[in-house]
Scaffold this active site. Structure first.
Site, mmCIF file in Angstrom:
data_model
loop_
_atom_site.group_PDB
_atom_site.id
_atom_site.type_symbol
_atom_site.label_atom_id
_atom_site.label_comp_id
_atom_site.label_asym_id
_atom_site.label_seq_id
_atom_site.Cartn_x
_atom_site.Cartn_y
_atom_site.Cartn_z
ATOM 1 N N HIS A 235 -6.538 -6.889 1.031
ATOM 2 C CA HIS A 235 -6.766 -6.092 2.244
ATOM 3 C C HIS A 235 -5.681 -6.414 3.268
ATOM 4 O O HIS A 235 -5.711 -7.474 3.904
ATOM 5 C CB HIS A 235 -8.170 -6.390 2.814
ATOM 6 N N HIS B 214 -2.450 -4.402 5.995
ATOM 7 C CA HIS B 214 -2.002 -3.178 6.701
ATOM 8 C C HIS B 214 -0.488 -3.242 6.838
ATOM 9 O O HIS B 214 0.044 -3.518 7.922
ATOM 10 C CB HIS B 214 -2.659 -3.077 8.082
ATOM 11 N N LYS C 59 1.304 -1.197 9.618
ATOM 12 C CA LYS C 59 1.226 -1.648 11.017
ATOM 13 C C LYS C 59 2.044 -2.920 11.265
ATOM 14 O O LYS C 59 2.359 -3.231 12.411
ATOM 15 C CB LYS C 59 -0.220 -1.962 11.406
ATOM 16 N N HIS D 167 -13.572 0.099 5.727
ATOM 17 C CA HIS D 167 -13.665 -0.824 6.860
ATOM 18 C C HIS D 167 -15.036 -0.589 7.480
ATOM 19 O O HIS D 167 -15.341 0.530 7.888
ATOM 20 C CB HIS D 167 -12.611 -0.490 7.919
ATOM 21 N N GLU E 40 -16.873 -3.688 12.014
ATOM 22 C CA GLU E 40 -15.971 -4.687 12.604
ATOM 23 C C GLU E 40 -16.286 -4.788 14.092
ATOM 24 O O GLU E 40 -15.513 -4.381 14.954
ATOM 25 C CB GLU E 40 -14.506 -4.274 12.369
ATOM 26 N N ASP F 18 -5.448 -9.102 6.063
ATOM 27 C CA ASP F 18 -5.603 -8.057 7.084
ATOM 28 C C ASP F 18 -4.274 -7.870 7.827
ATOM 29 O O ASP F 18 -3.230 -7.813 7.210
ATOM 30 C CB ASP F 18 -6.773 -8.381 8.017
ATOM 31 N N ASN F 19 -4.300 -7.871 9.149
ATOM 32 C CA ASN F 19 -3.095 -7.506 9.910
ATOM 33 C C ASN F 19 -2.151 -8.680 10.116
ATOM 34 O O ASN F 19 -2.570 -9.838 10.111
ATOM 35 C CB ASN F 19 -3.508 -6.956 11.272
HETATM 36 ZN ZN LIG Z 1 -8.210 -3.935 7.877
#
Ligand SMILES: [Zn+2]
Length: 437
Positions: A80, A82, A85, A231, A234, A332-333
């Site tokens: 997972h 991104h 981004k 998602h 969250e 994630d990010n």
């Molecule tokens: Zn995410």
């Protein structure tokens, strides 16, 4: 030489006296010492593992490389992320560290700046970092809000081809679920995702027509043979119960594909009885869950009045694992408004998960969360474990125990791919400077 060990260039050798978690090398069952680690020898020939055995059960050849008990893990799987981004922080920081601040900043940056070239260069930078840290497979979400889907998906397919053999890359589309009300747009996106060999994904919100929209997504996934990746929840809002809604939709649609659900933060805030019934449904529906501990710690419980956060933000992985729900942790990010830090280093993710989620005392099966389990969720056979017949994709560390492994950054780890040590030089941040003005 990193860790003071030379890996023979010809790809034929024995790594003797290593320690491997039994959860990631089932052939070692019965040989456990402390915390699930097994003293073992690994034979490599022509890029593949030809044997793995508990140390002492088979004679190691005289010229074996003695690792002195150092831990060896399979190459990581990060399910997972991104990548679209990533690394925009210098030009678009999160003004206050909040979730809304992240959503607004990333959205504005996407509209203003996400050309194919911009996305491709940041993505490639991120992939080089992940590769250097020892990751061999990743799934990225791709913001697919018009017109970005027409820009980012072609970049993804090109990047997947360019990185083939180094990082197995998958993508899932990402949009707020209310966007699926536009049936014509949604069907077009589904076709685009299917044509690219992608995964169908969305962000669920507690909108009044959530059940209908989930049905639309499940029906499209069945029609096109797609796996799903959501998602969900969250937030600290106890009224956010989309994990349960996804489980119900999976059950009444008799969905047979894989479903990965990310975040599920609000679950940790809900009353016990409600939590247990949601988890029973999630288990029955065969959902897998990925927790994103670093982003959750960063975004959740950030207080407007600058007071101190009081909860960790992560979901209930122990309760899930106890019910047989497949659980993962992931990056994630990275360096974007959703998380100001991070470098797609799965050892860092595992270290942070150990501290935030208590993956210790006992360590048990938790090492699977960064390798074997996400590999299974992503349908990657022969990935995420160390087994005879599999590729020699390994990460060699200095640490000989969990406390040694997880106390230092292990920046001098050795990453072996197809039997050979790779160049682990990380890309320099200045490479992206011209994109940040
Ligand atoms: Zn995410």
């Amino acid at each position: 030489m990193a860790v003071g060990i030379d890996i023979p260039e010809n790809g034929w050798y024995v790594l003797a006296n290593t320690r491997v978690p039994v959860s990631l090398a089932p052939a070692l069952a019965g040989g456990e010492e402390a915390d699930g680690l097994v003293a073992s020898d690994i034979a490599v020939a022509d890029g593949r593992i030809t044997g793995i055995a508990v140390r002492g059960r088979r004679p190691a050849p005289p010229r074996a490389i003695d690792l002195g008990g150092r831990i060896v893990l399979p190459a990581f799987v990060d399910c997972h992320t991104h990548l679209d981004k990533g690394h925009i922080w210098p030009r678009k920081p999160n003004p206050d560290g909040s979730f809304m601040g992240a959503l607004d900043a990333a959205g504005a940056d996407r509209v203003a700046r996400w050309s194919a070239e911009d996305v491709a260069r940041r993505m490639d930078f991120a992939l080089r970092s992940a590769y250097a840290h020892g990751t061999k497979a990743m799934r990225t979400h791709l913001d697919s809000i018009p017109p970005q889907e027409d820009i980012s998906w072609p970049v993804f397919t090109e990047m997947r081809a360019r990185w083939k053999g180094r990082i197995e890359l998958q993508a899932a589309c990402l949009f707020g679920i209310e966007q699926a009300r536009d049936e014509a747009w949604f069907q077009k996106l589904v076709k685009k995702v299917a044509a690219a060999g992608g995964v169908l994904g969305a962000v669920t919100y507690m909108v009044p027509d959530l059940d209908e929209l989930l049905d639309r997504i499940f029906r499209a996934a069945i029609e096109h043979g797609l796996d799903l990746d959501f998602h969900a929840d969250e937030t600290d809002d106890v009224a956010a119960v989309s994990l349960r809604k996804i489980a119900e939709a999976a059950l009444w649609n008799s969905f047979e594909g894989r479903i990965l659900v990310g975040h599920c933060c609000s679950l940790a805030r809900q009353p016990d009885a409600e939590v247990l019934s949601t988890l029973d449904k999630a288990a029955r529906a065969g959902l897998s869950v990925v927790s994103l501990p670093m982003c959750n710690l960063y975004l959740q419980d950030r207080r407007r009045d600058r007071t101190t956060p009081r909860w960790r933000g992560v979901t209930l992985l122990h309760e899930m694992a106890a019910r047989g729900i497949a659980v993962c942790v992931a990056s994630d990010n990275t360096r974007d408004p959703f998380y100001a830090y991070g470098d797609l280093d799965m050892l860092e993710v595992y270290r942070m998960a150990t501290r935030i989620l208590h993956f210790d005392h006992p360590v048990a099966d938790w090492p699977k969360t960064v390798a074997a389990t996400p590999a299974d969720v992503m349908r990657l056979d022969g990935t995420g474990t160390i087994a005879a017949g599999g590729p020699a994709d390994l990460v060699l560390f200095r640490g000989r125990s969990w406390t040694e492994l997880l106390s230092r950054p292990e920046s001098d780890r050795i990453v072996i791919r197809d039997g050979r040590a790779i160049d682990r030089t990380l890309p320099d941040y200045s490479e992206l400077d011209d994109l940040m003005v």
